[in-house]
Design a protein around this motif. Structure first.
Motif, PDB file in Angstrom:
ATOM      1  N   ARG A 152      -5.767 -14.720  10.456  1.00 50.00           N
ATOM      2  CA  ARG A 152      -4.918 -15.271  11.516  1.00 50.00           C
ATOM      3  C   ARG A 152      -5.748 -15.592  12.760  1.00 50.00           C
ATOM      4  N   VAL A 153      -6.641 -14.647  13.130  1.00 54.38           N
ATOM      5  CA  VAL A 153      -7.446 -14.848  14.332  1.00 54.38           C
ATOM      6  C   VAL A 153      -8.402 -16.022  14.140  1.00 54.38           C
ATOM      7  N   LEU A 154      -9.008 -16.113  12.957  1.00 48.03           N
ATOM      8  CA  LEU A 154     -10.035 -17.144  12.758  1.00 48.03           C
ATOM      9  C   LEU A 154      -9.428 -18.508  12.493  1.00 48.03           C
ATOM     10  N   GLY A 155      -8.317 -18.526  11.777  1.00 45.90           N
ATOM     11  CA  GLY A 155      -7.850 -19.835  11.319  1.00 45.90           C
ATOM     12  C   GLY A 155      -6.473 -20.220  11.790  1.00 45.90           C
ATOM     13  N   GLY A 156      -5.842 -19.397  12.620  1.00 37.99           N
ATOM     14  CA  GLY A 156      -4.508 -19.755  13.081  1.00 37.99           C
ATOM     15  C   GLY A 156      -3.495 -19.664  11.968  1.00 37.99           C
ATOM     16  N   LYS A 157      -2.387 -20.353  12.133  1.00 41.95           N
ATOM     17  CA  LYS A 157      -1.295 -20.273  11.165  1.00 41.95           C
ATOM     18  C   LYS A 157      -1.713 -20.787   9.796  1.00 41.95           C
ATOM     19  N   THR A 158      -2.670 -21.738   9.785  1.00 40.99           N
ATOM     20  CA  THR A 158      -3.000 -22.391   8.527  1.00 40.99           C
ATOM     21  C   THR A 158      -3.971 -21.587   7.683  1.00 40.99           C
ATOM     22  N   GLY A 163      -7.445 -23.683   7.989  1.00 43.00           N
ATOM     23  CA  GLY A 163      -7.813 -23.806   9.405  1.00 43.00           C
ATOM     24  C   GLY A 163      -9.277 -23.511   9.599  1.00 43.00           C
ATOM     25  N   VAL A 210     -11.227 -26.494   8.467  1.00 43.81           N
ATOM     26  CA  VAL A 210     -11.128 -27.570   9.465  1.00 43.81           C
ATOM     27  C   VAL A 210     -12.048 -27.283  10.633  1.00 43.81           C
ATOM     28  N   GLN A 211     -12.061 -26.015  11.055  1.00 46.84           N
ATOM     29  CA  GLN A 211     -12.917 -25.673  12.183  1.00 46.84           C
ATOM     30  C   GLN A 211     -14.371 -25.888  11.862  1.00 46.84           C
ATOM     31  N   PHE A 216     -15.063 -29.501  12.040  1.00 48.00           N
ATOM     32  CA  PHE A 216     -15.004 -29.931  13.439  1.00 48.00           C
ATOM     33  C   PHE A 216     -16.266 -29.503  14.181  1.00 48.00           C
ATOM     34  N   ALA A 217     -16.682 -28.254  13.942  1.00 53.20           N
ATOM     35  CA  ALA A 217     -17.885 -27.758  14.603  1.00 53.20           C
ATOM     36  C   ALA A 217     -19.095 -28.568  14.168  1.00 53.20           C
ATOM     37  N   LEU A 244     -18.953 -31.848  16.034  1.00 51.63           N
ATOM     38  CA  LEU A 244     -19.327 -31.644  17.439  1.00 51.63           C
ATOM     39  C   LEU A 244     -20.830 -31.421  17.552  1.00 51.63           C
TER      40      LEU A 244
END
Lengths: 401, 506
Positions: free
Chosen positions: A18-24, A28, A31-32, A35-36, A39
């Motif tokens: 939950r902390v690392l990936g949120g609801k998904t 998630g 995706v992060q 995204f990273a 970036l």
């Protein structure tokens, strides 16, 4: 066959997910990661391109240029500055000029804004129309247009110093700016300042004390005669004892220009005029909305308690309206500060003009200079929003929400 | 019954009519109740009337009564020649009008600007009138097709390839960058303390880059083959059409439900083909007009329309990102929004003009107008994000929960249920930020672009028209244009707001 309840599954993995990936969840995290990576790739491209480009243009990066001599003059400085000072000092000079024009603009904008808001709320039909015309006209014209209008059309159309318009013989308006008397400190200056400071502190303490007496014991104490005495009487007595604290040096017309007095450059006048009238139109709308947001029953309740109209406004309506007014009002102050950067269009030496303008073209250190300029404005706005969230927290606490 | 009239308490004669109550409606009532009802009010009325008298009368006198209407140069607007104090010098505006509208756009090509303006009005007006149908097609035409057409009309020039070439070029650029990064790591590994790690990482990245190179090799090979033939645009176009249509067909459900998307994709491509053919994009297109020749109202409108078209998607993406529960995306969105909202637009424009070129590859030059547009898009995007976020927050949770219960994915929930409602909520706010964007476009004159205000300022320098009243005339003219645009938009936003809140009216 056992019937005891099954153990719940371990929560720790779910919590981490939950902390690392949120609801998904794991999606998630994926995706992060993508995204990273993107970036990181953009960041790498920016850095490598900037390095290659700077090498091609033979510009050495870094902040070493801050200690070099600036070599240009600035036509309004609050601290002593000459062309042989460093770029760091140019930065400070520009920053101070920005702050000065912002503070002066904020004061005028608030005054004009409240006056216009009262006009718009006036029961007099004609006066409320005048206020409305002001707001609509000012809000629908670009600020830069207004700055240029004041600077190029109005101030430039003023007569030259020899035919300048005299304001009661002490201040003079001409196309070279506004000349006002300059206060010069005399022998009694320190004593006067000390007494004035004492008076202010003592009055504040008195006010604090009477408020406590009112709220805790219900005791009404009249303090305004004492405050008047502390703020005006005491300094007056000191002046009589130790001599005048300061005298004014009146401007004199000598040849083609004024000697003596201090000159406010026309750029400052135009910028302040445009900024304060422009922001005032927005402030007027905010104040009006704030006062209208207080239910009319509050005014009637005040009247039924026997309070006069002024007292009802002061004690009942305005404190409630302030809760609505203050956050957007601060936003407008912030906007005014940011808009003061338009000074660059008319050459008022503010931060953007002397730092991101002249210093940038002299040194070519685009990255450092623009980052510093943006950083200053960002710092100001982050500070303001921090203070505002503190205010919001206090208001919500005092409402018991 | 006895005669009641004889009773002592019954009045014997009729009362005289009382005077009618004081009229409180209409003009007379207004004067009585809201202008002259007390001594203070009378005083206030007199003062306001004087205020209006001393501002409006001189303005009208300047604009109309004392104005000069015809002339060929400054001599017509000098007091010595006319014999009275000259007001507005309208021949000056007449002479400068082309410059104020088109800048230095070549005279023979100005029909292109007019055509773009007409197209914009034709597409925008039906979009703004709520009663007209086909909003989706209209909006997609305005937000996607119009910018492309306007780009080729205003700038000119043609295309040498289509989807396939562009994809190949983009992928190749990406791949080159990856291989470059790997080689930099390899060169670093000779001196660094963590050399083995860098060596492995560098070789890994180069390996990935090479793999991608061979993966996209068919694409680049095909592009090179196409470029060697004469008809590259149309072949490329045909290939792109087939590929995209097939993808659309398969993705949307193949033989079962894919026929409709297939049809609309093919129709879109036919429309694109017609546009390409009409404008002759396949063989050079219209003559190129450099953006430094653009100016006046044209630049003002281009910047503001491009700003709104590009900032809206950025704003929606950032707003969704800020509400996302994925930590990195949320933090990035918050930082991005707060950064751009915390700095003044003029520093953003300085950033875009001086800093952005340093961040791009050396052989890559960006046009001055495009640089300003990038800055404005990022800046306005952050503000739009906050507007959209307000709309998203106004949608009750039940909406997304209901759609989740129906089994819709996050993307479908967002695009079909939440966003349409949220955007409708914030139309007034979007229009308001469009007004401030329109006003803020005047700032591009500081970074050496000649928008309406910049052209006006440039026209002041013309000695042929230097008369005392030209400055005020120019400001009056530009002011009227800005006011008309902004006032019109603000009235429209009020109208939409009233319409949206119709159910709350009492």
């Amino acid at each position: 066959m056992s019937t005891e309840a099954r153990k719940p599954p371990a929560q720790i993995a779910l919590k981490i997910r939950r902390v690392l990936g949120g609801k998904t969840g794991w999606n998630g995290i994926a995706v992060q990661l993508v995204f990273a990576a993107i970036l990181g790739w953009i960041g790498y491209e920016i850095v490598s391109n900037a390095r290659a480009n700077l090498e091609n243009q033979h510009i050495a990066g870094g902040f070493g240029f801050l200690r070099n001599n600036a070599g240009f003059d600035v036509n309004q400085t609050l601290i002593s500055y000459t062309g042989s000072d460093t770029f760091l000092r140019v930065f400070v000079v520009g920053l101070l000029n920005t702050l000065v024009v912002s503070v002066v603009g904020v004061v005028f904008a608030t005054v004009i804004g409240f006056v216009v808001a009262l006009c718009r709320l006036s029961p007099n039909w004609l006066l409320s129309r005048v206020g409305e015309i002001y707001v609509e006209l000012i809000r629908n014209l670009p600020l830069l247009f207004q700055i240029l209008f004041w600077y190029l059309a109005v101030l430039a159309a003023l007569p030259n110093p020899r035919q300048s318009i005299s304001l009661f013989g002490i201040a003079f308006v001409s196309n070279r700016g506004l000349v006002i008397p300059r206060p010069i400190g005399e022998s009694g200056f320190e004593a006067f300042l000390a007494v004035l400071a004492f008076g202010i502190v003592a009055s504040l303490f008195l006010r604090f004390y009477t408020r406590r007496a009112l709220f805790q014991r219900g005791q009404v104490i009249r303090i305004w005669p004492y405050v008047l005495g502390l703020l005006f009487g005491l300094p007056l007595v000191t002046t009589l004892v130790s001599g005048m604290p300061f005298t004014f040096e009146l401007p004199q017309l000598k040849g083609f220009n004024f000697a003596g007095g201090s000159r406010i450059i026309p750029e400052f006048v135009a910028l302040t005029l445009a900024l304060s009238t422009y922001t005032a139109a927005f402030i007027a709308e905010i104040v009006r909305a704030g006062i209208l947001s207080v239910h009319s029953g509050q005014m009637e309740a005040g009247a039924s308690l026997g309070l006069s109209r002024g007292t009802t406004l002061r004690l009942i309506v305005v404190p409630q309206a302030m809760r609505v007014i203050v956050p957007p009002l601060t936003n407008q102050y912030l906007n005014l500060t940011k808009n003061s950067s338009l000074a660059v269009a008319i050459g008022y030496p503010d931060l953007v003009s002397v730092w991101a303008g002249t210093s940038l073209s002299q040194t070519g250190q685009a990255i450092e200079i623009i980052a510093m300029t943006m950083g200053v404005y960002l710092l100001i706005s982050l500070l303001t929003s921090a203070i505002m969230s503190l205010y919001g927290w206090r208001v919500s606490r005092s409402l018991g929400a | 019954m006895s005669d009641i009239t004889s009773s002592g308490y019954v009045r014997q004669d009729l009362l005289a009519e009382r005077p009618a109550p004081v009229k409180t409606t209409g003009f007379v009532g207004l004067v009585r109740t809201r202008l002259l009802n007390s001594p203070t009010n009378i005083l206030i009325t007199i003062v306001s009337a004087l205020l209006l008298w001393f501002t409006i009368v001189p303005a009208v006198k300047f604009l109309f009564v004392d104005a000069v209407w015809t002339g060929t140069d400054r001599a017509a607007c000098l007091t010595e020649n006319t014999g009275f104090v000259v007001g507005a010098c309208w021949p000056y505006i007449q002479a400068k009008l082309p410059q104020l509208i088109y800048g230095f756009y070549p005279e023979a090509e100005r029909w292109r600007v007019n055509l773009v303006l007409i197209l914009a009005v034709l597409l925008l007006l039906p979009l703004l009138i709520p009663r007209l149908p086909a909003k989706a097609i209209n909006a997609s035409l305005f937000f996607f097709a119009f910018p492309v057409v306007a780009f080729f009309l205003l700038l000119g020039g043609g295309i040498t390839g289509f989807g396939l070439s562009w994809t190949a070029g983009l992928l190749q650029l990406f791949d080159d960058s990856i291989i470059g990064a790997g080689q930099v790591l390899l060169s670093l590994s000779k001196t660094s303390a963590i050399a083995p790690l860098l060596w492995v990482l560098g070789h890994l990245i180069v390996l990935v880059g090479t793999a991608i190179y061979w993966l996209i090799f068919p694409l680049t090979w095909l592009r090179d083959q196409l470029e060697s033939t004469g008809q590259s645009v149309w072949t490329d176009f045909a290939i792109t059409t087939v590929v995209v249509s097939l993808i659309a067909f398969v993705v949307s459900g193949g033989v079962r439900t894919g026929w409709r998307p297939l049809g609309s994709t093919i129709m879109t491509f036919i429309a694109i083909a017609i546009v390409i053919k009409l404008m002759g994009l396949d063989h050079g297109g219209l003559p190129i007009v450099q953006t430094r020749l653009w100016g006046g109202l044209l630049v003002t409108l281009v910047v503001s329309v491009a700003g709104i078209v590009t900032s809206l998607p950025i704003g929606i993406a950032l707003a969704l990102g800020r509400r996302s529960t994925i930590p990195l995306i949320r933090i990035f969105s918050i930082a991005f929004i707060e950064f751009w909202r915390g700095v003044p637009l003029i520093t953003v424009l300085f950033f875009a003009t001086y800093m952005l070129p340093l961040f791009l590859p050396g052989n890559f030059t960006v046009d001055g107008l495009v640089r300003a547009l990038i800055g404005i898009a990022l800046f306005t995007g952050a503000y739009q994000a906050e507007n959209v976020r307000g709309g998203l927050a106004a949608i009750p949770r039940g909406q997304s929960e209901a759609s989740a219960a129906l089994g819709l994915s996050w993307w479908k929930t967002t695009s079909l249920i939440v966003l349409p409602q949220a955007l409708r909520h914030v139309i007034p706010n979007l229009v308001n930020s469009f007004i401030s964007l329109f006003k803020d476009t005047s700032l591009v004159s500081i970074v050496a672009l000649f928008d309406l205000l910049g052209s006006l300022r440039a026209s002041f320098a013309d000695p042929k028209w230097s008369a005392p009243s030209t400055l005020f005339t120019g400001f009056a003219f530009a002011g009227i244009i800005y006011f008309l645009f902004c006032f019109g938009m603000s009235r429209y936003s009020l109208f939409v707001e009233k319409r949206l809140n119709a159910h709350r009216r009492n």
